[in-house]
Motif scaffolding. Structure first.
Motif, PDB file in Angstrom:
ATOM      1  N   PHE A   1      -7.864  18.417  19.563  1.00 62.60           N
ATOM      2  CA  PHE A   1      -8.942  18.257  18.589  1.00 62.60           C
ATOM      3  C   PHE A   1      -9.716  17.205  19.237  1.00 62.60           C
ATOM      4  O   PHE A   1      -9.404  16.067  19.847  1.00 62.60           O
ATOM      5  CB  PHE A   1      -8.529  17.522  17.334  1.00 62.60           C
ATOM      6  N   ARG A   2     -11.331  17.235  19.275  1.00 64.06           N
ATOM      7  CA  ARG A   2     -12.057  16.283  19.979  1.00 64.06           C
ATOM      8  C   ARG A   2     -13.072  15.709  19.139  1.00 64.06           C
ATOM      9  O   ARG A   2     -13.589  14.770  19.526  1.00 64.06           O
ATOM     10  CB  ARG A   2     -12.908  17.078  21.191  1.00 64.06           C
ATOM     11  N   PHE A   3     -13.072  15.956  17.851  1.00 61.60           N
ATOM     12  CA  PHE A   3     -14.038  15.581  16.757  1.00 61.60           C
ATOM     13  C   PHE A   3     -13.692  14.360  16.463  1.00 61.60           C
ATOM     14  O   PHE A   3     -14.636  13.467  15.975  1.00 61.60           O
ATOM     15  CB  PHE A   3     -14.217  16.540  15.711  1.00 61.60           C
ATOM     16  N   LEU A   4     -12.384  13.787  16.788  1.00 60.66           N
ATOM     17  CA  LEU A   4     -12.240  12.400  16.204  1.00 60.66           C
ATOM     18  C   LEU A   4     -11.581  11.495  17.412  1.00 60.66           C
ATOM     19  O   LEU A   4     -10.473  12.097  17.627  1.00 60.66           O
ATOM     20  CB  LEU A   4     -11.466  12.556  14.752  1.00 60.66           C
ATOM     21  N   HIS A   5     -12.023  10.743  17.736  1.00 60.76           N
ATOM     22  CA  HIS A   5     -11.150   9.877  18.802  1.00 60.76           C
ATOM     23  C   HIS A   5     -10.360   8.923  18.179  1.00 60.76           C
ATOM     24  O   HIS A   5     -10.350   8.584  16.844  1.00 60.76           O
ATOM     25  CB  HIS A   5     -12.385   8.959  19.424  1.00 60.76           C
ATOM     26  N   GLU A   6      -9.347   8.409  18.923  1.00 61.40           N
ATOM     27  CA  GLU A   6      -8.331   7.433  18.353  1.00 61.40           C
ATOM     28  C   GLU A   6      -8.770   6.163  17.741  1.00 61.40           C
ATOM     29  O   GLU A   6      -8.083   5.748  16.858  1.00 61.40           O
ATOM     30  CB  GLU A   6      -7.271   7.006  19.496  1.00 61.40           C
ATOM     31  N   THR A   7      -9.985   5.883  18.114  1.00 60.56           N
ATOM     32  CA  THR A   7     -10.355   4.419  17.622  1.00 60.56           C
ATOM     33  C   THR A   7     -10.877   5.001  16.105  1.00 60.56           C
ATOM     34  O   THR A   7     -10.913   4.203  15.175  1.00 60.56           O
ATOM     35  CB  THR A   7     -11.616   4.165  18.370  1.00 60.56           C
ATOM     36  N   GLY A   8     -11.537   6.177  16.116  1.00 52.32           N
ATOM     37  CA  GLY A   8     -12.024   6.760  14.727  1.00 52.32           C
ATOM     38  C   GLY A   8     -10.796   6.837  13.744  1.00 52.32           C
ATOM     39  O   GLY A   8     -10.949   6.478  12.407  1.00 52.32           O
ATOM     40  N   LEU A   9      -9.777   7.273  14.435  1.00 50.35           N
ATOM     41  CA  LEU A   9      -8.541   7.442  13.467  1.00 50.35           C
ATOM     42  C   LEU A   9      -7.979   6.314  12.963  1.00 50.35           C
ATOM     43  O   LEU A   9      -7.570   6.046  11.967  1.00 50.35           O
ATOM     44  CB  LEU A   9      -7.573   8.252  14.446  1.00 50.35           C
TER      45      LEU A   9
END
Lengths: 742, 742
Positions: free
Chosen positions: B80-88
């Motif tokens: 999945f690339r639409f959400l980066h770990e920081t966004g998560l």
């Protein structure tokens, strides 16, 4: 492990090292605040100035550590062995302490006018109404009675003094975790009975022997009139508990370098690690007991006191390093009528608390270790070593926090977490993460250890409330010596009755000699330096640490020669150890490990290992048929693979009772041609500096066991060797065999 | 880098998270302390209880991070690339914030009686006389006027609130150091002119554009009556400075994964790194200016104020998160008669301060980097990787401390220290230490970054003084957009005039789009939330961070497709970049690097590299003959070795002016058969998760340069390829070629 809640959350009203403690006017009736703006600006400038000062102070420590590292390198380079890095760090610390004490005088620039306002209590938080606005103040600690009015030219020294809780919450956890994580488990488990005896019974014996001897000395000092304050029996016991925590880091480093016998190493290492746990819990139980008013019995009072104890002691009570005031204020309550309650109830109660805290911490540490193992097993996290390492680090840290949150001892929990992680989780990690985690904790351990030791050196001069009492010091040295002797010799005698693999007298003497005191003793003794007794204990402890680290640490090599303990022994050639033990018969060592360990080993190998790691036999083979679906779900594909490979060779990797006992005890079985060859060859690469050798050894031990395990079943000499199914011998350290771990 | 002075020395009277702030009675006239023992015991129990609570609170964060790591793994696993770990991390933080805010209600168990004592000032330290004993109290901060008397059921939320200085002193340094340490230096230096332009001029432009637009909005809001407090022009500028720090960590992670063009990557990465330094210094200069009374000009006052500014603002001034009180109290002084002093002197002065702080921090960072290089070169520390790593870590940390001690900006110094370390020191480290240091800082960076982002999410609900003003928020979004546009487009136009290797419109749009706001913006804005204006700025900043990280970060992949920027480009096949740049002519790129860089490169290669590392030509060859003894003394044996090997091949590794420029610019030269083959093959192994690819790329770039450097001299096509003297291509990452670094 690095951070801890209080520090990190910015939690504690600790030493006012940031804001220059210019003790400002505190008027009872407020005048209106026209001078506020001016005040604020100067406050801000002071704060900024102070921040710079703090950075400079911490820089001193960094520079100290840097200097230590460079000198360590020089020593290692030149192969000097008489002084270990920790001893060196202490010397540098001492030098800087001398310079700070006598060389630098910070000019006074603060107003030292004090007008005091008498209130009825010392709340943790104070709300001050400054001309209509409210300011919140937090309790920092009690200051000495005379100090408020005297000029403070000890500013610099106060600034380099840390909050004692830093040692417990930041510096010790990584050291302890690393100890658990790098434990040589095979030798440790082989000697587990003796280690437990030394660690538990020995520490308790030592604690009480030292406590009783010190009580005798203190009573005598009171008669002679040498005692300047109170000293209770519980203080003596506390001193015993504090000073019983051995830390033979110096000795073990030398042992590792010289390749001294593995059993001796295992005994010393195991004892000192578990020792710490016992000492922590003992001392905290004693503290708790004392604070609940149990110290009345046998109080050695200084002449002429009859009031509440906390008000005693006169002007010399410089409560300098005591930040954690609410706890330590409560330490001394009026010694009331519960004078004789100590012996009966308190003893029982403290034993209960001890057991509760120990088992709680143990269970918690193991539980989080198991959880990490499960997480790393059932996710495919090993594809991303960074995530894996981060997870490992966080889970280990959370053990500490969880234990503290539950009221257990974080340090002890972290120790058992480390052991569990090394036993299970480590097998599930990717090779990259295995290296990373080991290196990370190695680094943290190195930094924390050297920091503590250089701080120790510094403290001798920077701590401002030293109480050096020659008689007490002499008494303490005698007590420490006798306490250690009462621990080692009787227990060794008793253990040798049951042990087939006797602990020789030369071993006993070395163990006696290797009872150094180090980081843990220091941390325990600096934790509370509120009273005269504690200050005297702290100062004496410092001297004992210096003496043991320099003299005993430095004398290790001569001692080994004198005791004719051979050096340069191959750590994996186990039969060498039996030649050094008095009267040991090789055949009889089979029964060294008692039946509980056999049961445990079987359980571990058949159920826990397959459940928690990728290795071991598949659960489908070991569990009863009714649990089939569950077993299939929990077994990892690798386990089937292992099984399949072994079945192809008609061998059965599942060990029966007999093979287990021989695996623990029969040390000669691996000296067949191919096995010992492999081990010998690889061990030459692992004989490097301190901890790397340890890791290597661990890996090799497993390898050896794997080979031996296969050989055991196929004991028909006519059959060809079956080691072909195992990975090829020349590459043991970083390949698959790590997973086939005992 | 992990620890910082204040936290570590236990320095600051910060949030009273440890001691439950039960606001206790504070009587003017003290009664005698017969209730002391009782008080102390209860205080102690409260303190212990509170310690547990703190551990539990920190556990929440650890669990948050653990959860984030597991989900990141899932996302990476499923690609999945639409959400980066920081966004998560932010989303999880938000969820926990909601739970803490609305789900948990801690019961009240503290006494909330307050009796206030009016004093004339708010000193940093207070000495309270409690029935004869003195207690020291430290200032924690001002509390809101009404709060003292109201019930506090926000205890839990206060507890999870960190001291803002933690972000600056603990969490940011490792992030910034890692950025510097993992910089792709070759591409960075090739675009250095543009990067400097974007970072310095661009940030200043953005700051002023945003500041002016916000001033317009705020003035309008005042007219409309939407403003609830004061808002000065310097506040607007401060907001501009804070919000100008871009942090495209999300975007760059995706770029790395998708292998987007290296020049675009270098521009964005370089800009964002230097950007942070500029924003920090700009904002601290503005703060300093403001505190010296320069904020009078253009103050947008709320209706009906005429007294000293700090006394204004009414009941809604909940000064919750403000620990660092002495500084922030001083922020607002009576706006006197220096109303028009801003434009002339202040501007000049602030520019002077800016230059001074920047150059000081720069010099300091470089100096310690050079020192580390010298130490690692002239000692044989590389035999002991643990010591080496520890030294490296300590020296990098001491940079931060030294800068803070000298009054410079520690974070900026650490950035340049990181770059210098990567350029020089890294070459002197043993391969083991190279890995260790990289992995260590990678881990610290990962943990710190995710911690900050999850804390951000949490803050949206846990911070108690949010001021969400719809008009201000709309204005801020508009201003941020326009400010970014005013940075990118005009500067790109100007740069393209001088640049042969044009920055295409699609690149400009992506850069515009990639102006995310992250950790630095958050840290800057949470630093001071004392006033209405600051609180409004903080709340708005939070929203901007959320929006940019989720929307812009998530939209990166579609954006790249939309802008027809090809993905999957081989990072080392440099000619690919030229095909994407509008109107670039390959031959002309030779002159892209200006003459100062050629001089610098020559100087670096001939003198600095040989002096500071083991690589480069021996100093005996480059220095004039008169310096012979000195040169011999400073050159390492390896350098002679290198020279000898090269001379055997009749080649001269010392590059002349022409070869230097082609090394910087001529991108097609490495596409000969053997060279590009090597690079291609190895780069496929390096295309893994985020930062590992970066490292690989660095190593490969060097390798390529080494090959190319040799080829350049031997440009006779008839001769056989001379790469035989270099180590064989299949093992580039961990062997000798690392030392032959540009």
């Amino acid at each position: 492990m690095g951070f801890t809640p209080r520090r990190f959350l910015g939690v504690k009203p600790s030493k006012a090292l940031l804001l220059l403690p210019f003790l400002l006017t505190f008027l009872l009736v407020g005048s209106q605040g026209e001078s506020n703006a001016m005040d604020n600006v100067s406050t801000e400038r002071l704060a900024e100035e102070s921040h710079r000062q703090d950075s400079a102070n911490l820089l001193i420590f960094i520079m100290l550590l840097t200097l230590t590292i460079l000198t360590i390198w020089l020593f290692k380079h030149r192969r000097f062995r008489f002084l270990h890095e920790t001893g060196l760090a202490m010397i540098y610390g001492l030098l800087v302490g001398v310079i700070l004490r006598f060389g630098i005088h910070v000019p006074q620039n603060m107003s030292d006018v004090i007008l005091s306002c008498a209130v009825n209590a010392s709340p943790a938080t104070l709300l001050v109404n400054v001309s209509g606005r409210f300011y919140e103040y937090t309790l920092k600690g009690e200051v000495s009675r005379g100090k408020g009015l005297q000029v403070q030219d000890d500013e610099m020294l106060r600034k380099v003094t840390f909050d004692p809780e830093v040692f417990f919450n930041i510096l010790l956890p990584p050291i302890i975790f690393h100890a658990g994580y790098s434990l040589k488990r095979r030798h440790f488990f082989r000697n587990i009975g003796s280690i437990l005896a030394y660690a538990f019974m020995g520490t308790v014996i030592s604690c009480f022997v030292i406590g009783l001897i010190m009580y005798g000395f203190v009573s005598f000092m009171k008669v002679v009139g040498q005692l300047g304050g109170d000293f209770f029996f519980t203080d003596c016991l506390l001193f015993g508990a504090i000073i019983s925590a051995t830390d033979p880091v110096t000795v073990l480093a030398i042992f590792n370098e010289l390749k001294v016998d593995v059993d001796l190493y295992a005994l010393l290492f195991g004892e000192s690690v578990l020792n710490d746990a016992v000492a922590i819990i003992l001392s905290s139980v004693l503290l708790r007991l004392e604070k609940q008013g149990g110290q009345g019995a046998g109080a050695v009072r200084s002449p002429g006191d009859d009031g509440p104890v906390w008000a005693e002691g006169g002007e010399e009570w410089l409560v300098e390093n005591q930040t954690w005031t609410p706890r330590s204020i409560a330490a001394y309550q009026p010694a009331g009528d519960n004078s004789h309650s100590f012996e009966a109830m308190a003893m029982l109660k403290s034993f209960g608390i001890f057991l509760g805290v120990f088992s709680g911490s143990f269970a918690l540490g193991v539980a989080t270790g198991v959880m990490t193992a499960l997480v790393t097993k059932f996710t495919k996290l090993r594809d991303f070593p960074l995530l894996e390492t981060a997870l490992f680090f966080l889970m280990s840290w959370s053990t500490f926090l969880l234990a503290e949150a539950c009221g257990f001892t974080g340090v002890v929990a972290v120790l058992f977490c480390g052991i569990t992680q090394a036993h299970y989780t480590f097998n599930n990690l990717s090779p990259d993460s295995q290296d990373r985690t080991k290196q990370l904790f190695e680094l943290l351990n190195f930094l924390a250890e050297n920091f503590i030791f250089s701080y120790m050196g510094l403290t001798l001069f920077s701590f401002q409330s030293h109480v050096f009492n020659p008689m007490f010091i002499v008494g303490a040295f005698v007590a420490v010596f006798l306490g250690r002797a009462a621990n080692i010799y009787p227990l060794s005698f008793l253990l040798n009755l049951g042990r087939k693999n006797k602990i020789g007298y030369n071993f006993q003497h070395v163990m006696m000699f290797a009872g150094l005191r180090g980081a843990m003793t220091f941390a325990l003794s600096i934790r509370d330096t509120a009273t005269y007794a504690r200050q005297m204990m702290f100062s004496t402890t410092l001297l004992i640490v210096f003496f043991t680290v320099w003299v005993c640490g430095g004398g290790t090599t001569p001692m080994l020669t004198f005791m004719s303990i051979p050096v340069g022994v191959d750590a994996n050639q186990d039969n060498s150890s039996s030649t050094m033990l008095d009267g040991s018969q090789r055949r009889n060592t089979k029964h060294e490990s008692a039946w509980p360990f056999k049961i445990w080993y079987n359980f571990d190998h058949n159920y826990l290992k397959p459940l928690l790691t990728h290795s071991g036999p598949p659960l489908t083979a070991t569990l009863p048929t009714c649990c089939g679906p569950l077993a299939r779900c929990l077994t990892s594909p690798q386990a089937y693979e292992n099984e399949g490979r072994l079945h192809d060779d008609d061998s059965d990797f599942i060990l029966n009772d007999a093979s287990v006992s021989s695996m623990f005890a029969d040390v000669t079985i691996s000296t067949d041609a191919s096995g010992s060859h492999t081990v010998n060859r690889s061990s030459t690469t692992g004989g490097g500096p301190s901890d790397e050798g340890l890791d290597h050894e661990l890996a090799l031990a497993e390898h050896e066991v794997a080979i031996r395990g296969t050989r055991l079943v196929l004991d028909d000499p006519a059959e060809p060797p079956t080691t072909v199914t195992l990975p090829p011998p020349p590459s043991p350290p970083r390949s698959e065999p790590r997973r086939h771990r005992l």
